[in-house]
Design an enzyme around this catalytic site. Structure first.
Site, PDB file in Angstrom:
ATOM      1  N   GLU A  72       0.816  -1.213   0.000  1.00  0.00           N
ATOM      2  CA  GLU A  72       0.000   0.000   0.000  1.00  0.00           C
ATOM      3  C   GLU A  72       0.853   1.268   0.000  1.00  0.00           C
ATOM      4  OE1 GLU A  72      -3.461   2.329   2.562  1.00  0.00           O
ATOM      5  OE2 GLU A  72      -2.608   0.472   3.344  1.00  0.00           O
ATOM      6  N   ASP A  88      -0.933  -5.083   2.990  1.00  0.00           N
ATOM      7  CA  ASP A  88      -1.440  -3.917   3.711  1.00  0.00           C
ATOM      8  C   ASP A  88      -0.781  -3.951   5.084  1.00  0.00           C
ATOM      9  OD1 ASP A  88      -2.784  -1.808   4.851  1.00  0.00           O
ATOM     10  OD2 ASP A  88      -4.734  -2.363   4.011  1.00  0.00           O
ATOM     11  N   ILE A  90      -0.701  -1.911   7.717  1.00  0.00           N
ATOM     12  CA  ILE A  90      -1.624  -1.618   8.817  1.00  0.00           C
ATOM     13  C   ILE A  90      -2.967  -1.266   8.194  1.00  0.00           C
ATOM     14  CG2 ILE A  90      -2.154  -0.196  10.824  1.00  0.00           C
ATOM     15  CD1 ILE A  90       0.798   0.307  11.219  1.00  0.00           C
TER      16      ILE A  90
END
Length: 271
Positions: A72, A88, A90
């Protein structure tokens, strides 16, 4: 698609040490002061988002060298590959910043357009969701399955609000219209703020359904497989098989899927 004959050679086993190590850094950051920046008007990022992603990329480059790593914080949302790992670091950064324990590390391994392995780890709650294609879905090593509830009216449904809501355009109108059409016909609707975990909770049977618009590949790449392997159903808003990048994802226990689709507003017309 590759044939991983030995358990230790399968993608899930090869990514687990990395995600567990990342979880330690995640947990450290959850309890520590944070440097918070804005990627957008309300889209937050911390030093731990980038640090966790960097750690995962370094470890997964070693354990899954034949896969393209897409994260991301360091790759464009349009990045694609025949063999890809979507990261991802977080999911639920806003929750992470505000010390709300509904956030997770999410890693999904895809081959030839399909998910083959997934891990979603919330170290704050000590929840590790895992799945591999044809092998079932698990929470902390225990098999899980979707809810058996057949009625939408008795269903607890999860959703999310996209960052694009601030523009008050099509996404915003669709969210509001869908809520108006759906809410009276459910037990209730929850908005907890991390799509990967929403999908895991559908797989676990906590939620009967989840829907959201404008999600990115790393938001759903792991959760999709968990729902499927737990016996659920995943489509877009038209009932077609979900593809990464589709405007809306709909995940259910399968029994309330069609009823939910009927209640969602028309996205093509901007609600």
């Amino acid at each position: 698609m590759a044939n991983f004959t030995k358990k230790e050679d399968r993608p899930l086993q090869r990514l687990l040490p990395a995600i567990l190590e990342a979880g330690k850094l995640f947990l450290e950051g959850y309890h520590a002061p944070k440097e918070v920046r804005h990627k957008g008007l309300v889209d937050l990022v911390t030093q731990y988002d980038t640090a966790v992603e960097a750690l995962l990329k370094e470890r997964l480059a070693e354990s899954l060298p034949d896969f393209t790593l897409i994260g991301e914080e360091s790759d464009g949302e349009e990045a694609r590959a025949e063999r890809a790992v979507y990261i991802d670091p977080i999911d639920g950064t806003t929750n992470f910043v505000h010390a709300i324990p509904f956030c997770a590390v999410s890693v999904g391994v895809w081959e030839d357009g399909r998910p083959v392995a997934a891990a979603v780890y919330n170290p704050v709650q000590n929840e590790l969701f895992t799945a591999e294609r044809g092998g079932g879905a698990y929470l902390n090593g225990r098999p899980i399955g979707v809810s058996k509830e057949p009625k939408l009216q008795q269903s607890l449904v999860a959703t999310g609000f996209p960052y694009t809501k601030v523009e008050m355009g099509r996404d915003f109108r669709w969210v509001v219209a869908s809520m108006e059409r759906l809410l009276p016909h459910t037990q209730d609707i929850r908005r907890l703020g991390a799509a990967s975990l929403d999908l895991c909770y559908v797989a676990l049977g906590t939620f009967e359904a989840f829907y959201e618009c404008n999600l990115k590949p790393w938001d759903v790449a792991a959760g999709i497989l968990l729902v499927e392997e737990a016996g659920g159903r995943i489509t877009d808003h038209l009932g077609e098989p979900y593809r990464l990048g589709a405007p809306i994802v709909v995940a259910t226990n399968g029994k309330v899927h069609d009823a939910l689709l009927e209640r969602l507003a028309d996205y093509e017309e901007g609600a």
